[in-house]
Design a protein around this motif. Sequence first.
Motif, mmCIF file in Angstrom:
data_model
loop_
_atom_site.group_PDB
_atom_site.id
_atom_site.type_symbol
_atom_site.label_atom_id
_atom_site.label_comp_id
_atom_site.label_asym_id
_atom_site.label_seq_id
_atom_site.Cartn_x
_atom_site.Cartn_y
_atom_site.Cartn_z
ATOM 1 N N TYR A 4 0.834 -1.207 0.000
ATOM 2 C CA TYR A 4 0.000 0.000 0.000
ATOM 3 C C TYR A 4 0.869 1.259 0.000
ATOM 4 N N HIS A 11 1.270 6.734 -6.679
ATOM 5 C CA HIS A 11 0.154 7.662 -6.881
ATOM 6 C C HIS A 11 0.629 9.110 -6.813
ATOM 7 N N GLY A 15 0.861 12.114 -9.561
ATOM 8 C CA GLY A 15 0.362 13.462 -9.313
ATOM 9 C C GLY A 15 1.415 14.519 -9.596
ATOM 10 N N TYR A 19 1.703 17.873 -12.520
ATOM 11 C CA TYR A 19 2.084 19.281 -12.325
ATOM 12 C C TYR A 19 3.331 19.640 -13.136
ATOM 13 N N GLY A 66 -4.731 5.278 -7.793
ATOM 14 C CA GLY A 66 -5.798 5.825 -6.955
ATOM 15 C C GLY A 66 -6.988 4.879 -6.892
ATOM 16 N N ALA A 67 -7.353 4.329 -8.045
ATOM 17 C CA ALA A 67 -8.497 3.402 -8.092
ATOM 18 C C ALA A 67 -8.186 2.150 -7.276
ATOM 19 N N MET A 69 -6.158 1.994 -4.655
ATOM 20 C CA MET A 69 -6.253 2.347 -3.230
ATOM 21 C C MET A 69 -7.720 2.483 -2.812
ATOM 22 N N TRP A 74 -10.274 2.516 0.733
ATOM 23 C CA TRP A 74 -11.148 3.661 1.025
ATOM 24 C C TRP A 74 -12.590 3.482 0.594
ATOM 25 N N ILE A 80 -12.762 11.413 -3.665
ATOM 26 C CA ILE A 80 -12.201 10.612 -4.760
ATOM 27 C C ILE A 80 -13.028 10.841 -6.025
ATOM 28 N N MET A 87 -10.250 15.181 -13.034
ATOM 29 C CA MET A 87 -9.319 14.641 -14.041
ATOM 30 C C MET A 87 -10.001 14.530 -15.400
ATOM 31 N N ILE A 144 -7.730 19.373 -6.961
ATOM 32 C CA ILE A 144 -7.597 17.936 -6.675
ATOM 33 C C ILE A 144 -6.636 17.716 -5.511
ATOM 34 N N MET A 148 -7.415 15.710 -2.155
ATOM 35 C CA MET A 148 -6.619 14.557 -1.740
ATOM 36 C C MET A 148 -6.079 14.703 -0.319
ATOM 37 N N LYS A 151 -9.545 15.708 2.160
ATOM 38 C CA LYS A 151 -10.515 14.590 2.115
ATOM 39 C C LYS A 151 -11.891 15.032 2.666
#
Length: 189
Positions: A4, A11, A15, A19, A66-67, A69, A74, A80, A87, A144, A148, A151
């Motif tokens: 994890y 992840h 990200g 940027y 992300g998907a 995780m 989560w 999310i 996105m 975003i 993140m 939350k």
Amino acid sequence: MSTYSILVFVHVLGGVGVYVALGIEAVALGGLRRAETPGDAGVWLRLHAVPRRLGPAAMITALASGAWMMATAWGRQPWILGAFLGMVGMAIAGGGVTGRAMRRLRAALAGESGTALSSAFRDARGSAALTASLRVRIAIGLGILALMTVKPEAAGSGVILAAAVVAGLAAGIPRDARRTRLAGTGAGA
Ligand code: HEM
């Protein structure tokens, strides 16, 4: 070191890539708009090819990790879903608006034969759509990041995403048009 924690690393790496791609695009667009000769414009258009590849790769990396995780830890969360919608908006602006405009610019540059850039090319590179698309994606990207790390619940996620889109669109309005608009409302006095 767990699977994890490696996922979180991959992840966040994705990200960061998003940027970096936006940053390179901003530099390339700025350089393209200052170019005086077809040769110069070509250099900046070639630099602009980097985010065209890096951006989608970074977004797919962030999305897939992300998907994963989400599926393993989560479950469905409003922040999310907000990031996912953000996105999608970035992909539409990046591929639909910027991608199309840059393809036209590359084709136009191939037709430039003089030592100086034609006024037609100069007009096309100054398109407000290119600026608006970049600024909206930067704003959504920052939105975003807020989703993140904070939350928030559904209402908060909606407000953050909406505020990011509005801020990006407002920043995308050409300065002259913005000044005229403000003058019209007396706010610019
Ligand atoms: C540009 C897009 C994205 C960026 C820049 C981004 C960035 C981040 C960052 C920096 C974190 C760490 C936050 C923290 O530790 O507090 C994070 C966590 C997370 N992200 Fe994203 N993210 C993006 C898109 C997504 C998407 C589309 C999904 C789901 C489909 C997603 C799912 C998650 C999950 C589940 C976590 C929690 C990880 C944990 O357990 O700490 N992210 N994201």
